[in-house]
Design a protein around this motif. Structure first.
Motif, PDB file in Angstrom:
ATOM      1  N   THR A  64     -37.855  64.303  15.145  1.00 16.01           N
ATOM      2  CA  THR A  64     -37.237  63.810  13.924  1.00 16.01           C
ATOM      3  C   THR A  64     -37.082  62.302  14.044  1.00 16.01           C
ATOM      4  N   LEU A  65     -37.541  61.584  13.028  1.00 18.91           N
ATOM      5  CA  LEU A  65     -37.536  60.122  13.070  1.00 18.91           C
ATOM      6  C   LEU A  65     -36.461  59.573  12.155  1.00 18.91           C
ATOM      7  N   SER A  66     -35.986  58.399  12.497  1.00 20.43           N
ATOM      8  CA  SER A  66     -34.992  57.706  11.681  1.00 20.43           C
ATOM      9  C   SER A  66     -35.705  56.764  10.717  1.00 20.43           C
ATOM     10  N   VAL A  67     -35.399  56.895   9.447  1.00 21.14           N
ATOM     11  CA  VAL A  67     -36.017  56.009   8.449  1.00 21.14           C
ATOM     12  C   VAL A  67     -35.521  54.578   8.636  1.00 21.14           C
ATOM     13  N   THR A  68     -34.238  54.436   8.961  1.00 18.69           N
ATOM     14  CA  THR A  68     -33.681  53.095   9.113  1.00 18.69           C
ATOM     15  C   THR A  68     -34.214  52.368  10.354  1.00 18.69           C
ATOM     16  N   GLU A  69     -34.733  53.120  11.316  1.00 18.95           N
ATOM     17  CA  GLU A  69     -35.296  52.500  12.511  1.00 18.95           C
ATOM     18  C   GLU A  69     -36.815  52.418  12.458  1.00 18.95           C
ATOM     19  N   THR A  70     -37.391  52.743  11.324  1.00 18.66           N
ATOM     20  CA  THR A  70     -38.824  52.600  11.114  1.00 18.66           C
ATOM     21  C   THR A  70     -39.065  51.235  10.481  1.00 18.66           C
ATOM     22  N   ASP A  71     -39.983  50.485  11.076  1.00 17.16           N
ATOM     23  CA  ASP A  71     -40.221  49.108  10.639  1.00 17.16           C
ATOM     24  C   ASP A  71     -41.560  48.980   9.934  1.00 17.16           C
ATOM     25  N   LEU A  72     -41.646  47.962   9.095  1.00  9.50           N
ATOM     26  CA  LEU A  72     -42.860  47.704   8.329  1.00  9.50           C
ATOM     27  C   LEU A  72     -43.296  46.256   8.551  1.00  9.50           C
ATOM     28  N   LEU A  73     -44.579  46.081   8.812  1.00  6.41           N
ATOM     29  CA  LEU A  73     -45.172  44.756   8.928  1.00  6.41           C
ATOM     30  C   LEU A  73     -46.281  44.643   7.899  1.00  6.41           C
ATOM     31  N   THR A 106     -38.676  49.625  -0.348  1.00  4.95           N
ATOM     32  CA  THR A 106     -37.885  50.845  -0.532  1.00  4.95           C
ATOM     33  C   THR A 106     -38.589  52.007   0.153  1.00  4.95           C
ATOM     34  N   THR A 107     -37.783  52.988   0.543  1.00  5.08           N
ATOM     35  CA  THR A 107     -38.330  54.174   1.184  1.00  5.08           C
ATOM     36  C   THR A 107     -37.741  55.414   0.536  1.00  5.08           C
ATOM     37  N   SER A 108     -38.475  56.495   0.647  1.00  5.05           N
ATOM     38  CA  SER A 108     -37.959  57.794   0.229  1.00  5.05           C
ATOM     39  C   SER A 108     -38.652  58.861   1.067  1.00  5.05           C
ATOM     40  N   VAL A 109     -37.898  59.889   1.371  1.00  8.20           N
ATOM     41  CA  VAL A 109     -38.438  61.026   2.112  1.00  8.20           C
ATOM     42  C   VAL A 109     -38.384  62.220   1.187  1.00  8.20           C
ATOM     43  N   GLU A 110     -39.537  62.794   0.931  1.00  3.59           N
ATOM     44  CA  GLU A 110     -39.632  63.962   0.040  1.00  3.59           C
ATOM     45  C   GLU A 110     -38.909  63.683  -1.280  1.00  3.59           C
ATOM     46  N   SER A 111     -39.163  62.499  -1.850  1.00  6.18           N
ATOM     47  CA  SER A 111     -38.616  62.052  -3.143  1.00  6.18           C
ATOM     48  C   SER A 111     -37.118  61.783  -3.128  1.00  6.18           C
ATOM     49  N   ALA A 168     -34.360  58.990  -1.929  1.00  7.06           N
ATOM     50  CA  ALA A 168     -34.179  57.651  -1.362  1.00  7.06           C
ATOM     51  C   ALA A 168     -32.987  57.582  -0.420  1.00  7.06           C
ATOM     52  N   GLU A 169     -32.086  58.564  -0.469  1.00  8.69           N
ATOM     53  CA  GLU A 169     -30.889  58.547   0.381  1.00  8.69           C
ATOM     54  C   GLU A 169     -31.128  59.121   1.777  1.00  8.69           C
ATOM     55  N   ARG A 170     -32.235  59.782   1.979  1.00  8.02           N
ATOM     56  CA  ARG A 170     -32.483  60.419   3.280  1.00  8.02           C
ATOM     57  C   ARG A 170     -32.690  59.363   4.363  1.00  8.02           C
ATOM     58  N   GLU A 171     -32.037  59.563   5.498  1.00  7.14           N
ATOM     59  CA  GLU A 171     -32.194  58.642   6.620  1.00  7.14           C
ATOM     60  C   GLU A 171     -32.935  59.274   7.783  1.00  7.14           C
ATOM     61  N   GLY A 188     -43.312  67.164   9.553  1.00  5.60           N
ATOM     62  CA  GLY A 188     -43.956  67.772   8.397  1.00  5.60           C
ATOM     63  C   GLY A 188     -43.595  67.123   7.077  1.00  5.60           C
ATOM     64  N   GLU A 189     -42.625  66.222   7.065  1.00  5.07           N
ATOM     65  CA  GLU A 189     -42.225  65.563   5.831  1.00  5.07           C
ATOM     66  C   GLU A 189     -42.965  64.232   5.681  1.00  5.07           C
ATOM     67  N   THR A 190     -42.975  63.745   4.445  1.00  8.59           N
ATOM     68  CA  THR A 190     -43.707  62.524   4.135  1.00  8.59           C
ATOM     69  C   THR A 190     -42.735  61.413   3.764  1.00  8.59           C
ATOM     70  N   LEU A 191     -42.947  60.258   4.362  1.00 10.39           N
ATOM     71  CA  LEU A 191     -42.182  59.052   4.044  1.00 10.39           C
ATOM     72  C   LEU A 191     -43.014  58.213   3.083  1.00 10.39           C
ATOM     73  N   HIS A 192     -42.392  57.834   1.967  1.00  7.72           N
ATOM     74  CA  HIS A 192     -43.057  56.973   0.994  1.00  7.72           C
ATOM     75  C   HIS A 192     -42.433  55.581   1.098  1.00  7.72           C
ATOM     76  N   VAL A 193     -43.279  54.576   1.241  1.00 12.24           N
ATOM     77  CA  VAL A 193     -42.837  53.187   1.362  1.00 12.24           C
ATOM     78  C   VAL A 193     -43.423  52.406   0.189  1.00 12.24           C
ATOM     79  N   THR A 194     -42.567  51.634  -0.471  1.00 11.90           N
ATOM     80  CA  THR A 194     -43.030  50.820  -1.591  1.00 11.90           C
ATOM     81  C   THR A 194     -42.578  49.383  -1.394  1.00 11.90           C
TER      82      THR A 194
END
Length: 149
Positions: A79-88, A100-105, A107-110, A115-121
């Motif tokens: 299980t990964l932390s969204v807040t500790e995932t970085d973007l370059l 912005t990020t969202s997990v399975e639609s 935006a509040e999920r951390e 098996g889940e998908t992280l969406h980054v915009t």
């Protein structure tokens, strides 16, 4: 052998006992800290080995707003932390408020379960990025190159 030799031997013996009494707790706590550090390292290594991500899709300016969107699937068993995932983007670290990020639609999920998908915009990204890299908390990364083709 007189009293002076016996007395000196007794003083040295007591000194050795006192030194051992002082040194033992120090060596014992150092050994405990060493074991804890080794266990932490092994836990991090196991988490890193069980971490895997895969880029499902990405797009740029699909809606005409210069937005870059990226969908990344957690294909590992960690299980990964969204807040500790970085973007370059183009080698430049992006602060959390720049995308912005969202997990399975949601935006509040951390947490980002296996098996889940992280969406980054990244909104209103100009110029068009050439290279985008997503890095997880365990250092596992996926890179998208030639975003614009």
């Amino acid at each position: 052998m007189g009293f002076s030799t016996s007395g000196a031997t007794a003083i040295i013996f007591v000194g050795v006992l006192v030194a051992a009494g002082i040194a033992y707790p120090v060596f014992h706590s150092a050994q405990e800290e060493r074991r804890t550090a080794i266990q932490d390292r092994d836990d991090r290594t196991l988490s890193m080995r069980n971490t895997a991500i895969a880029v499902d899709s990405w797009s740029y300016n699909e809606s005409g707003t210069n937005d870059f969107t990226m969908s990344v699937n957690n294909t590992g068993s960690t299980t990964l932390s969204v807040t500790e995932t970085d973007l370059l983007v183009d080698g430049v670290y992006q602060t959390r408020d720049s995308y912005t990020t969202s997990v399975e639609s949601s935006a509040e999920r951390e947490l980002w379960q296996p098996g889940e998908t992280l969406h980054v915009t990244v909104a209103n990204r100009t110029p068009e990025p050439d290279r985008v890299k997503l890095v997880t908390e365990h250092g596992i990364a996926e890179t998208v190159t030639e975003v614009g083709g």
